[in-house]
Design a protein around this motif. Sequence first.
Motif, PDB file in Angstrom:
ATOM      1  N   SER A 157      28.594   9.533  10.155  1.00 11.77           N
ATOM      2  CA  SER A 157      29.834  10.303  10.118  1.00 11.77           C
ATOM      3  C   SER A 157      29.807  11.392   9.066  1.00 11.77           C
ATOM      4  CB  SER A 157      31.005   9.342   9.835  1.00 11.77           C
ATOM      5  OG  SER A 157      32.231  10.029   9.774  1.00 11.77           O
ATOM      6  N   LEU A 158      30.345  12.558   9.453  1.00  8.73           N
ATOM      7  CA  LEU A 158      30.700  13.597   8.502  1.00  8.73           C
ATOM      8  C   LEU A 158      32.172  13.890   8.750  1.00  8.73           C
ATOM      9  CD1 LEU A 158      28.472  16.544   7.419  1.00  8.73           C
ATOM     10  CD2 LEU A 158      30.941  16.675   7.324  1.00  8.73           C
ATOM     11  N   PRO A 159      33.045  13.733   7.762  1.00 10.76           N
ATOM     12  CA  PRO A 159      34.484  13.632   8.027  1.00 10.76           C
ATOM     13  C   PRO A 159      35.154  14.946   8.409  1.00 10.76           C
ATOM     14  CG  PRO A 159      34.048  13.505   5.679  1.00 10.76           C
ATOM     15  CD  PRO A 159      32.717  13.486   6.352  1.00 10.76           C
ATOM     16  N   PRO A 199      34.061   1.974   7.367  1.00 10.33           N
ATOM     17  CA  PRO A 199      33.197   1.044   6.617  1.00 10.33           C
ATOM     18  C   PRO A 199      33.663  -0.408   6.654  1.00 10.33           C
ATOM     19  CG  PRO A 199      33.677   3.019   5.325  1.00 10.33           C
ATOM     20  CD  PRO A 199      34.602   3.030   6.493  1.00 10.33           C
ATOM     21  N   GLU A 200      34.931  -0.649   7.006  1.00  8.11           N
ATOM     22  CA  GLU A 200      35.414  -2.022   7.104  1.00  8.11           C
ATOM     23  C   GLU A 200      34.828  -2.749   8.308  1.00  8.11           C
ATOM     24  OE1 GLU A 200      39.596  -1.740   7.448  1.00  8.11           O
ATOM     25  OE2 GLU A 200      39.935  -1.146   5.357  1.00  8.11           O
ATOM     26  N   ARG A 201      34.434  -1.977   9.331  1.00 11.32           N
ATOM     27  CA  ARG A 201      34.057  -2.587  10.608  1.00 11.32           C
ATOM     28  C   ARG A 201      32.591  -2.388  10.978  1.00 11.32           C
ATOM     29  NH1 ARG A 201      38.600  -3.055  13.869  1.00 11.32           N
ATOM     30  NH2 ARG A 201      37.216  -4.272  15.211  1.00 11.32           N
ATOM     31  N   PHE A 202      31.983  -1.327  10.445  1.00  7.40           N
ATOM     32  CA  PHE A 202      30.641  -0.955  10.887  1.00  7.40           C
ATOM     33  C   PHE A 202      29.778  -0.562   9.694  1.00  7.40           C
ATOM     34  CE2 PHE A 202      33.765   0.353  14.078  1.00  7.40           C
ATOM     35  CZ  PHE A 202      33.352  -0.408  15.163  1.00  7.40           C
ATOM     36  N   HIS A 203      28.479  -0.542   9.923  1.00  4.16           N
ATOM     37  CA  HIS A 203      27.605   0.103   8.946  1.00  4.16           C
ATOM     38  C   HIS A 203      27.890   1.598   9.028  1.00  4.16           C
ATOM     39  CE1 HIS A 203      23.245   0.917   7.395  1.00  4.16           C
ATOM     40  NE2 HIS A 203      24.166   1.527   6.684  1.00  4.16           N
ATOM     41  N   SER A 204      28.328   2.168   7.947  1.00  5.64           N
ATOM     42  CA  SER A 204      28.712   3.576   7.916  1.00  5.64           C
ATOM     43  C   SER A 204      27.641   4.377   7.188  1.00  5.64           C
ATOM     44  CB  SER A 204      30.060   3.735   7.206  1.00  5.64           C
ATOM     45  OG  SER A 204      30.429   5.091   7.121  1.00  5.64           O
ATOM     46  N   VAL A 205      27.040   5.327   7.886  1.00  7.30           N
ATOM     47  CA  VAL A 205      26.051   6.224   7.285  1.00  7.30           C
ATOM     48  C   VAL A 205      26.752   7.546   7.008  1.00  7.30           C
ATOM     49  CG1 VAL A 205      23.836   7.393   7.560  1.00  7.30           C
ATOM     50  CG2 VAL A 205      24.176   5.110   8.552  1.00  7.30           C
ATOM     51  N   ALA A 223      19.550  -0.580  17.841  1.00  7.62           N
ATOM     52  CA  ALA A 223      20.939  -0.542  17.376  1.00  7.62           C
ATOM     53  C   ALA A 223      21.789   0.237  18.379  1.00  7.62           C
ATOM     54  CB  ALA A 223      21.025   0.074  15.987  1.00  7.62           C
ATOM     55  N   ARG A 224      23.087   0.288  18.114  1.00  6.76           N
ATOM     56  CA  ARG A 224      24.016   0.943  19.041  1.00  6.76           C
ATOM     57  C   ARG A 224      24.959   1.836  18.225  1.00  6.76           C
ATOM     58  NH1 ARG A 224      24.930  -0.304  24.520  1.00  6.76           N
ATOM     59  NH2 ARG A 224      27.054   0.086  25.274  1.00  6.76           N
ATOM     60  N   PRO A 225      24.485   3.021  17.852  1.00  6.07           N
ATOM     61  CA  PRO A 225      25.279   3.890  16.977  1.00  6.07           C
ATOM     62  C   PRO A 225      26.217   4.817  17.742  1.00  6.07           C
ATOM     63  CG  PRO A 225      23.127   4.848  17.297  1.00  6.07           C
ATOM     64  CD  PRO A 225      23.123   3.540  18.051  1.00  6.07           C
ATOM     65  N   VAL A 226      27.198   5.332  17.001  1.00  8.72           N
ATOM     66  CA  VAL A 226      28.069   6.419  17.433  1.00  8.72           C
ATOM     67  C   VAL A 226      28.029   7.476  16.344  1.00  8.72           C
ATOM     68  CG1 VAL A 226      30.506   7.076  17.666  1.00  8.72           C
ATOM     69  CG2 VAL A 226      29.620   5.156  18.973  1.00  8.72           C
ATOM     70  N   LEU A 227      28.061   8.740  16.750  1.00  9.86           N
ATOM     71  CA  LEU A 227      28.085   9.855  15.807  1.00  9.86           C
ATOM     72  C   LEU A 227      29.490  10.439  15.778  1.00  9.86           C
ATOM     73  CD1 LEU A 227      26.671  11.873  13.928  1.00  9.86           C
ATOM     74  CD2 LEU A 227      25.868  13.099  15.965  1.00  9.86           C
ATOM     75  N   HIS A 228      30.064  10.553  14.584  1.00 12.75           N
ATOM     76  CA  HIS A 228      31.408  11.103  14.419  1.00 12.75           C
ATOM     77  C   HIS A 228      31.322  12.368  13.574  1.00 12.75           C
ATOM     78  CE1 HIS A 228      35.024  11.427  11.723  1.00 12.75           C
ATOM     79  NE2 HIS A 228      35.576  11.567  12.911  1.00 12.75           N
ATOM     80  N   MET A 229      31.989  13.432  14.031  1.00  8.71           N
ATOM     81  CA  MET A 229      31.943  14.702  13.314  1.00  8.71           C
ATOM     82  C   MET A 229      33.144  15.549  13.694  1.00  8.71           C
ATOM     83  SD  MET A 229      29.162  16.971  15.488  1.00  8.71           S
ATOM     84  CE  MET A 229      27.802  15.833  15.338  1.00  8.71           C
ATOM     85  N   GLN A 230      33.326  16.628  12.979  1.00 10.11           N
ATOM     86  CA  GLN A 230      34.244  17.674  13.394  1.00 10.11           C
ATOM     87  C   GLN A 230      33.552  18.499  14.480  1.00 10.11           C
ATOM     88  OE1 GLN A 230      35.668  21.628  11.178  1.00 10.11           O
ATOM     89  NE2 GLN A 230      36.317  19.767  10.094  1.00 10.11           N
ATOM     90  N   SER A 231      34.317  19.032  15.412  1.00  4.42           N
ATOM     91  CA  SER A 231      33.694  19.736  16.538  1.00  4.42           C
ATOM     92  C   SER A 231      32.890  20.949  16.099  1.00  4.42           C
ATOM     93  CB  SER A 231      34.758  20.159  17.554  1.00  4.42           C
ATOM     94  OG  SER A 231      35.742  20.982  16.949  1.00  4.42           O
ATOM     95  N   SER A 232      33.234  21.569  14.982  1.00  5.49           N
ATOM     96  CA  SER A 232      32.433  22.693  14.504  1.00  5.49           C
ATOM     97  C   SER A 232      31.014  22.254  14.184  1.00  5.49           C
ATOM     98  CB  SER A 232      33.082  23.329  13.274  1.00  5.49           C
ATOM     99  OG  SER A 232      33.292  22.363  12.265  1.00  5.49           O
ATOM    100  N   VAL A 284      18.834  15.618   4.237  1.00  9.86           N
ATOM    101  CA  VAL A 284      18.800  14.180   4.481  1.00  9.86           C
ATOM    102  C   VAL A 284      18.333  13.360   3.281  1.00  9.86           C
ATOM    103  CG1 VAL A 284      16.426  13.950   5.358  1.00  9.86           C
ATOM    104  CG2 VAL A 284      18.259  12.503   6.292  1.00  9.86           C
ATOM    105  N   LEU A 285      17.620  13.951   2.328  1.00 10.04           N
ATOM    106  CA  LEU A 285      17.071  13.138   1.240  1.00 10.04           C
ATOM    107  C   LEU A 285      18.151  12.413   0.427  1.00 10.04           C
ATOM    108  CD1 LEU A 285      14.039  15.270  -0.030  1.00 10.04           C
ATOM    109  CD2 LEU A 285      14.027  13.243   1.439  1.00 10.04           C
ATOM    110  N   PRO A 286      19.292  13.036   0.110  1.00 12.21           N
ATOM    111  CA  PRO A 286      20.338  12.256  -0.564  1.00 12.21           C
ATOM    112  C   PRO A 286      20.873  11.106   0.289  1.00 12.21           C
ATOM    113  CG  PRO A 286      20.728  14.605  -0.840  1.00 12.21           C
ATOM    114  CD  PRO A 286      19.646  14.464   0.179  1.00 12.21           C
ATOM    115  N   VAL A 287      20.867  11.275   1.607  1.00 15.01           N
ATOM    116  CA  VAL A 287      21.312  10.193   2.492  1.00 15.01           C
ATOM    117  C   VAL A 287      20.303   9.049   2.458  1.00 15.01           C
ATOM    118  CG1 VAL A 287      22.068   9.612   4.828  1.00 15.01           C
ATOM    119  CG2 VAL A 287      22.444  11.922   3.943  1.00 15.01           C
TER     120      VAL A 287
END
Length: 373
Positions: free
Chosen positions: A20-22, A34-40, A60-69, A269-272
């Motif tokens: 996720s990027l908020p 983060p309460e429900r999933f592994h949050s990257v 694994a079974r991930p979902v990607l969350h982002m702003q549309s931009s 990505v290195l800080p991640v």
Amino acid sequence: MREGCVLDRLAALGVDTVASLPCDRTQDLCARIPERFHSVDLTREEDGVGICAGLAMAGARPVLHMQSSGLGNSLNAIMSLTVTFGLPLPILASWRGIYREAIPAQVPFNRAVPEVLRALGIPHTIIRDPSDEGLIDEVVQDAYDSMRPHVGLILPSFWEGTEEACPAEQPPPPRARESALEYRRTFREPVMARNDAIRAIADSLDGEAVVANIGVPSKELYAARDRDLNFYMLGSYTQATPIGLGLSLATDRDVVVLDGDGSLLGTAVLPVVAAESPENLTIVCLDNGAFGSTGNQPTPASGLVDMELLARAAGIRRTCKVQDEEELAEAWESRRRGPNFIHVVLKPGNAAVGNIPLAPVEIRERFMRAIRG
């Protein structure tokens, strides 16, 4: 309660990780992830494409969350990685620029997003209001059933009309700390080419999964030692380490990324990697100071940037620099639990190797069988 209901749906669909990027329109959702999933937590959206690819290939079974931009930042990675290799990628995108948008810069790209996605053949579903909540299931299920990307464009109006009992706001973590670094390295004139380093590493591989950077590095690895556990990248500049990070988060197997100075200088990505800190990940930075696959044009690492120091500054603690085959062998054998960053200083040059005679789906299928075996 809509945020909680959305997360319930994701959990019921078997989602285990959210990269996720908020967006400020989904800040309440972000607080609950983060309460429900592994949050990257991402620093750039396109890195989430590679991370989710690695996660999915490892089971694994991930979902990607982002702003549309952020879709604009991610389109090449989606097309050259997710689409080319036939990988699942459900994206929940907070659709800006359309509904009660106060920021002019959000409008030009975001109002064209559906047309852009249609032009690229990327399925998308518009989620306008609470009655559309079930469409989120369709986005995720279709991505996994059809092995393709599917974007859910969620308008801010979807979140309106409820009073969500959000988690109590937590105080920020303390930031007071000491940052100290004792570091001195001498660069010698390189004696190895990239192919020399790849061959030395290939000879030492046992059960590691390997992600090879795009272009000639993948071809050199194929020529040196083809294995089912090699994932050869055919495109997706900057995504080698994100893919490796995703793999390392979903498998107990050791994961090795053969990345380059050019691509690592182009990613955030290195800080991640440092934040996630997977113990089974080793990044080998094959630094020839050049964009080797495109004609050996110099990168900033050719005489300015120290890639090991860059990794240290990003928060990766286990780093070393090697400049000949003996030092490389020693660094390889002395790897500890990571993440490890091995900076290999090389001279420019490409080996005379042919193309990889495998279709993208063949590379994916045999790699997935091997890494899950």
